[in-house]
Write a protein that holds these residues in place. Structure first.
Motif, PDB file in Angstrom:
ATOM      1  N   TRP A  44       0.847  -1.188   0.000  1.00 47.16           N
ATOM      2  CA  TRP A  44       0.000   0.000   0.000  1.00 47.16           C
ATOM      3  C   TRP A  44       0.886   1.243   0.000  1.00 47.16           C
ATOM      4  CZ3 TRP A  44       1.444  -2.710   4.183  1.00 47.16           C
ATOM      5  CH2 TRP A  44       1.886  -2.011   5.309  1.00 47.16           C
ATOM      6  N   GLU A  45       0.293   2.367  -0.374  1.00 45.68           N
ATOM      7  CA  GLU A  45       1.013   3.632  -0.418  1.00 45.68           C
ATOM      8  C   GLU A  45       0.711   4.471   0.811  1.00 45.68           C
ATOM      9  OE1 GLU A  45       0.842   5.714  -4.210  1.00 45.68           O
ATOM     10  OE2 GLU A  45       0.116   3.858  -5.153  1.00 45.68           O
ATOM     11  N   ARG A  70       8.286   5.699  -2.930  1.00 50.82           N
ATOM     12  CA  ARG A  70       7.248   5.326  -3.906  1.00 50.82           C
ATOM     13  C   ARG A  70       7.675   5.615  -5.342  1.00 50.82           C
ATOM     14  NH1 ARG A  70       4.961   3.306  -7.103  1.00 50.82           N
ATOM     15  NH2 ARG A  70       2.736   3.222  -7.610  1.00 50.82           N
ATOM     16  N   TYR A 162       2.834  -3.442  -8.275  1.00 48.14           N
ATOM     17  CA  TYR A 162       3.523  -2.155  -8.357  1.00 48.14           C
ATOM     18  C   TYR A 162       4.735  -2.217  -9.278  1.00 48.14           C
ATOM     19  CZ  TYR A 162       0.521  -0.581  -4.591  1.00 48.14           C
ATOM     20  OH  TYR A 162      -0.591  -0.230  -3.834  1.00 48.14           O
ATOM     21  N   ASP A 207       7.041  10.162   0.228  1.00 49.01           N
ATOM     22  CA  ASP A 207       6.038   9.272  -0.358  1.00 49.01           C
ATOM     23  C   ASP A 207       6.578   7.845  -0.337  1.00 49.01           C
ATOM     24  OD1 ASP A 207       4.371  11.421  -0.884  1.00 49.01           O
ATOM     25  OD2 ASP A 207       4.961  11.581  -2.995  1.00 49.01           O
ATOM     26  N   LEU A 209       6.027   3.421  -0.553  1.00 51.97           N
ATOM     27  CA  LEU A 209       5.353   2.170  -0.807  1.00 51.97           C
ATOM     28  C   LEU A 209       5.756   1.230   0.314  1.00 51.97           C
ATOM     29  CD1 LEU A 209       3.642   0.285  -2.610  1.00 51.97           C
ATOM     30  CD2 LEU A 209       5.783  -0.399  -3.729  1.00 51.97           C
TER      31      LEU A 209
END
Length: 279
Positions: A44-45, A70, A162, A207, A209
């Protein structure tokens, strides 16, 4: 006997605790909430400036956590350097650092419901960076059998959507895992001390992941290898993940960390007319 001082020291390792207390205590808006079943993985981010919480929703359970930038998966959690800069086990106000050439915080831990656990009578501590994820390669080596739901495999499946692969999965933070080194300086794992509702929360410095595996060893109260080994499925439980956006006013004074200031070059010189790397 006096305890030797930490090898790595300096102002860059200091954290503005008042800032992170303010962020952790601010009003917040939930933006993501899911439960990860036993023996599975999910990615998830987490946007920069958000809080993420991993929760033992039903009782003790170990989770193996990977973290990447991310936008650039080459920047990811550097477990060994984090061990040196912060500790082999982490808690509130510790940071998880990224790999070279970036070397900056990925997250800062803002709350740990097990922060008071300390060191138990066996020398165990929680939230482990000493070891790494269980994997099917070691399992095959030790048992002669294949098993596809070790943490490594769970993380591999989690990151495929991803665009990442097995080569991107890396050494983990073992959330809620109780470990240490024995008298022979060998790694041990003991039963997880978490109870239902315990959590580890961190602030995303950039940001991110993230990917988490619910360890197939569950709470680690049953040995997975050795003469007493058996399938510990009965002590496996789900984990919850929550992402929250704190009140933007609480972020006053915070800014995303910059990459390492080292200019690069590594002392290499290139003579005019020479090929790169030969000068």
């Amino acid at each position: 006997m006096d305890t030797p001082p930490a090898a790595y020291q300096g102002g860059a390792l200091e954290v503005d605790r008042d800032l992170y207390r303010r962020i952790a205590g601010a009003d917040r808006t939930p933006v993501l909430d899911f439960v990860l079943p036993i023996r599975s993985g999910q990615a998830w981010e987490v946007p920069a400036g958000h809080l993420c919480r991993v929760v033992t929703v039903e009782g003790p359970q170990v989770g193996d956590l990977n973290i990447w930038n991310r936008h650039n998966p080459r920047e990811r959690l550097w477990a060994s350097r984090t061990r040196q800069l912060q500790g082999a086990h982490v808690s509130t106000f510790d940071r998880l650092w990224s790999t070279l050439p970036y070397l900056r915080p990925l997250v800062t831990i803002t709350h740990d419901s097990l922060a008071g656990y300390g060191v138990d009578d066996d020398g165990g501590r929680v939230h482990d960076l000493l070891g790494t994820r269980c994997d099917p390669y070691v399992n095959r080596m030790l048992t002669g059998e294949d098993f596809d739901f070790h943490c490594h495999s769970n993380l591999v499946r989690a990151v495929l959507p991803y665009g990442l692969t097995e080569l991107d999965v890396h050494d983990v933070l073992n959330v809620f895992q109780r470990t240490g080194l024995n008298a022979q300086d060998r790694y041990f794992m003991l039963a997880c001390p978490a109870r239902a509702g315990d959590y580890l929360e961190f602030f995303a410095e950039q940001d991110l992941l993230c990917a988490l595996s619910t360890c197939p060893g569950g709470d680690l109260s049953v040995p997975m290898w050795g003469p007493d080994a058996r399938d510990p499925v009965e002590v496996c439980r789900p984990l919850g993940v929550e992402v929250h956006r704190p009140d933007p006013a609480a972020l006053a004074g915070w800014s995303p960390p910059r990459v390492a200031a080292y200019a690069g070059g590594h002392g290499l010189a290139r003579r005019p007319g020479s090929r790169a790397g030969t000068g």
